[in-house]
Design an enzyme around this catalytic site. Sequence first.
Site, PDB file in Angstrom:
ATOM      1  N   PHE A  92       0.834  -1.193   0.000  1.00  0.00           N
ATOM      2  CA  PHE A  92       0.000   0.000   0.000  1.00  0.00           C
ATOM      3  C   PHE A  92       0.873   1.248   0.000  1.00  0.00           C
ATOM      4  O   PHE A  92       1.867   1.328   0.732  1.00  0.00           O
ATOM      5  CB  PHE A  92      -0.904  -0.015   1.240  1.00  0.00           C
ATOM      6  CG  PHE A  92      -1.836   1.155   1.349  1.00  0.00           C
ATOM      7  CD1 PHE A  92      -3.022   1.184   0.624  1.00  0.00           C
ATOM      8  CD2 PHE A  92      -1.533   2.225   2.186  1.00  0.00           C
ATOM      9  CE1 PHE A  92      -3.893   2.266   0.729  1.00  0.00           C
ATOM     10  CE2 PHE A  92      -2.403   3.301   2.291  1.00  0.00           C
ATOM     11  CZ  PHE A  92      -3.572   3.317   1.559  1.00  0.00           C
ATOM     12  N   ASN A 194      -3.145   2.462  10.386  1.00  0.00           N
ATOM     13  CA  ASN A 194      -3.834   2.820   9.145  1.00  0.00           C
ATOM     14  C   ASN A 194      -4.296   1.501   8.520  1.00  0.00           C
ATOM     15  O   ASN A 194      -3.614   0.932   7.675  1.00  0.00           O
ATOM     16  CB  ASN A 194      -2.899   3.577   8.201  1.00  0.00           C
ATOM     17  CG  ASN A 194      -3.601   4.014   6.925  1.00  0.00           C
ATOM     18  OD1 ASN A 194      -4.821   3.904   6.809  1.00  0.00           O
ATOM     19  ND2 ASN A 194      -2.841   4.484   5.959  1.00  0.00           N
ATOM     20  N   PRO A 195      -5.459   1.004   8.958  1.00  0.00           N
ATOM     21  CA  PRO A 195      -5.903  -0.329   8.555  1.00  0.00           C
ATOM     22  C   PRO A 195      -6.643  -0.305   7.223  1.00  0.00           C
ATOM     23  O   PRO A 195      -6.940   0.774   6.683  1.00  0.00           O
ATOM     24  CB  PRO A 195      -6.884  -0.684   9.679  1.00  0.00           C
ATOM     25  CG  PRO A 195      -7.525   0.643   9.999  1.00  0.00           C
ATOM     26  CD  PRO A 195      -6.416   1.673   9.840  1.00  0.00           C
TER      27      PRO A 195
END
Length: 287
Positions: A92, A194-195
């Site tokens: 990510f 920050n899932p």
Amino acid sequence: MKRQPLRLAILEATRILDQAGVASPRTDAELIAAHVLGVERGRLPLVPLVDPSVVEAIGQLVSQRAKRVPLQHLTGWAALGDITVSVGTGVFVPRPETELLLEWGVKLLKGREYPVVVDLCTGSGALALAVAHARPDAVVYAVDNDTNALAWARHNADARTAAGDTPIRLYSGDVTDPTVFAELDGLVDLVLCNPPYVPEGTPVPPEVADHDPPQAVFAAEGGIDVIRHVVATAARLLRPGGGVAIEHDDTHGAAVPALLRARRVLTDVRDHPDLTGRPRFVTALRG
């Protein structure tokens, strides 16, 4: 061959990216040019003329960006806080919105010596490494359940250690596991996360849909499935006076704070807007 004005190359790049639907065409055009030239973006005006080979290299990257390949994949890095981390396929890409969450966390640590910090769903390791850079005395733990992400995080952690930062402690684990970091229960000053939080089925830009790992973006239960576990983990990890900050979807401005308020040990629950004013992350303190 005759040298050409860099300004014209950037204008042409901006036009192409604008037509392709890129959200920030001028910014991306300038960042691509700066990357090709090996200079900071702010120094571009000091380079009035460039060789045709430079114009060609810019054009090649612009054509990739016009296909909505993330800018960070083209340059190979993303920034968070005062550091940069390597990113690419399988991990990510950190976003500017997370800067505000990082700032909150670092501010909370002021006045605390040798704080213990945990970064859940660490991905590239950006949050954990940014904290370790800002607070060299901190003991920073980071965890992720994805082997590709952990490989990127290990690479970034090694690079930051080589640059002189304090090493972080990187683990393979799952935040849905109620025993993750059990040895740290009641000892942690700061939990950051920050899932994955985008509700499943939500339309997202091609940069996200085609390049970010889906498991790092989307979550079940309207986007709060993983966050539920993060809240439970934070509640047991934090020491009295410790704090937690969790990023969330802009549709979660009520739902996620409610999850934290449901935990008796958590107090001072507050939701915070992102750079565009939308609800973006929630914070709480351990009473």
